[in-house]
Write an enzyme that holds these catalytic residues in place. Structure first.
Site, PDB file in Angstrom:
ATOM      1  CG  ASN A   9      -1.672   1.235   1.455  1.00 17.74           C
ATOM      2  OD1 ASN A   9      -1.782   2.061   0.543  1.00 17.74           O
ATOM      3  ND2 ASN A   9      -2.239   1.402   2.648  1.00 17.74           N
ATOM      4  CE  LYS A  11      -0.099   3.374   4.691  1.00 23.95           C
ATOM      5  NZ  LYS A  11      -0.015   3.490   6.148  1.00 23.95           N
ATOM      6  CG  HIS A  94      -5.719   1.993   5.187  1.00 22.88           C
ATOM      7  ND1 HIS A  94      -5.296   2.962   6.068  1.00 22.88           N
ATOM      8  CD2 HIS A  94      -4.700   1.109   5.079  1.00 22.88           C
ATOM      9  CE1 HIS A  94      -4.066   2.672   6.465  1.00 22.88           C
ATOM     10  NE2 HIS A  94      -3.679   1.551   5.869  1.00 22.88           N
ATOM     11  CD  GLU A  96      -2.870   5.620   6.658  1.00 21.12           C
ATOM     12  OE1 GLU A  96      -2.850   5.668   5.409  1.00 21.12           O
ATOM     13  OE2 GLU A  96      -1.955   5.106   7.333  1.00 21.12           O
ATOM     14  CD  GLU A 162      -3.341  -2.395   7.463  1.00 23.70           C
ATOM     15  OE1 GLU A 162      -2.243  -2.622   6.952  1.00 23.70           O
ATOM     16  OE2 GLU A 162      -4.014  -1.372   7.213  1.00 23.70           O
ATOM     17  N   GLY A 168       2.607   2.423  10.692  1.00 25.88           N
ATOM     18  CA  GLY A 168       3.553   3.521  10.486  1.00 25.88           C
ATOM     19  C   GLY A 168       4.314   3.936  11.737  1.00 25.88           C
ATOM     20  CB  SER A 208       5.358  -1.595  12.038  1.00 19.91           C
ATOM     21  OG  SER A 208       4.972  -0.248  12.285  1.00 19.91           O
TER      22      SER A 208
HETATM   23  P1  PGA Z   1       2.955   0.411   7.608  1.00 16.43           P
HETATM   24  O1  PGA Z   1       1.464   0.612   7.011  1.00 16.43           O
HETATM   25  O2  PGA Z   1       3.479  -0.867   7.032  1.00 16.43           O
HETATM   26  O3  PGA Z   1       3.707   1.615   7.155  1.00 16.43           O
HETATM   27  O4  PGA Z   1       2.807   0.329   9.085  1.00 16.43           O
HETATM   28  C1  PGA Z   1       0.609  -0.478   6.831  1.00 16.43           C
HETATM   29  C2  PGA Z   1      -0.695  -0.010   6.226  1.00 16.43           C
HETATM   30  O5  PGA Z   1      -1.165   1.089   6.575  1.00 16.43           O
HETATM   31  O6  PGA Z   1      -1.308  -0.708   5.388  1.00 16.43           O
END
Ligand code: PGA
Length: 252
Positions: A9, A11, A94, A96, A162, A168, A208
């Site tokens: 992803n 983003k 997601h 976000e 997640e 992140g 992460s």
């Molecule tokens: P990350 O994000 O691997 O940077 O923690 C995962 C995601 O949001 O799908």
């Protein structure tokens, strides 16, 4: 056996020029990963140019979001058929999107319906906040997200668990913790679709994930791959994660 999926992803990262460069590095590194399904979810403008670069490879494309309506006056949105021109997958709900763009279990449900009606495989994201985790509400939260988000849809979907506190932050869940929650999710899927179907649904871990911790997740009984954010932006790091998934398949 459930073929593992390693999905990147990206983003809101990578211009088309940068995306092309990254993909040209990723493609040769993935040649050996024949037992892993690799999916790239770049920003929308890169879908068309990357689709051309991926022709003849095993790597698949997905979008990061879409609207549930087929067309119309929805400024700034992407219709399901626009995604389906280039991609097979679409990330839905997601955290976000839920946190910054007002998405709810109800809009997730509409989008999952629309994705399936268009022949796209939705990657439906669920996960708890830090506060919910600390209040031991993880099972209740993800169960609600699954039940509400997947109302009256079919089992052609992928789930990504997640934990929001792990996204992140560099603070990944442990493999065991993630596996426990993913087992809960699979039990809810069994209520919705029956045990046999629930056993076939891929459930990914996200938050992460990197080359150095990927094997800890992939070696768990119920974790079928990863949704990767930050570590998907570098070809080597992303390939390391895919290699860890490939390695698990070879072991079994
Ligand atoms: P990350 O994000 O691997 O940077 O923690 C995962 C995601 O949001 O799908």
């Amino acid at each position: 056996m459930r073929t593992p999926i390693v999905a990147g992803n990206w983003k809101m990262n990578k211009t088309v020029a940068e995306a092309r460069e990254l993909v040209s590095e990723i493609v040769p590194l993935m040649k050996e990963m024949t037992d892993v399904k690799v999916v790239l979810c770049p920003p929308a403008p890169a879908l068309l140019p990357i689709a051309a670069l991926l022709e003849g490879t095993q790597i698949r494309l997905g979008a990061q979001n879409m609207h549930w309506e087929a067309s119309g006056a929805y400024t700034g949105e992407l219709a399901p058929a626009m995604v389906a021109e280039f991609g097979r997958f679409v990330i839905i709900g997601h955290s976000e999107r839920r946190a910054y763009f007002g998405e709810t279990d109800e809009t997730v449900n509409k989008k999952v319906h629309a994705a399936q009606a268009t022949g796209l495989t939705p990657i439906v994201c669920v996960g708890e906040t830090l506060e919910e985790n600390e209040a031991s509400q993880t099972s209740a939260v993800v169960s609600r997200q699954i039940k509400e988000g997947l109302k009256d849809v079919n089992a052609d979907l992928i789930i990504a668990y997640e934990p929001i506190w792990a996204i992140g932050t560099g603070l990944a869940a442990t493999g065991e913790m993630a596996n426990e929650t993913i087992k809960t999710i699979r039990a809810v899927l069994a209520e919705l679709f029956g045990t046999a179907k629930a056993e076939e649904i891929r459930i990914l871990y996200g938050g992460s994930v990197k080359g150095s911790n990927a094997a800890e997740f992939f070696s768990q009984s119920d974790i079928d791959g990863a949704l990767v954010g930050g570590a998907a932006l570098k070809a080597d790091g992303f390939a390391e994660i895919a290699a860890a998934a490939q390695n698990e398949v070879t072991k079994k």
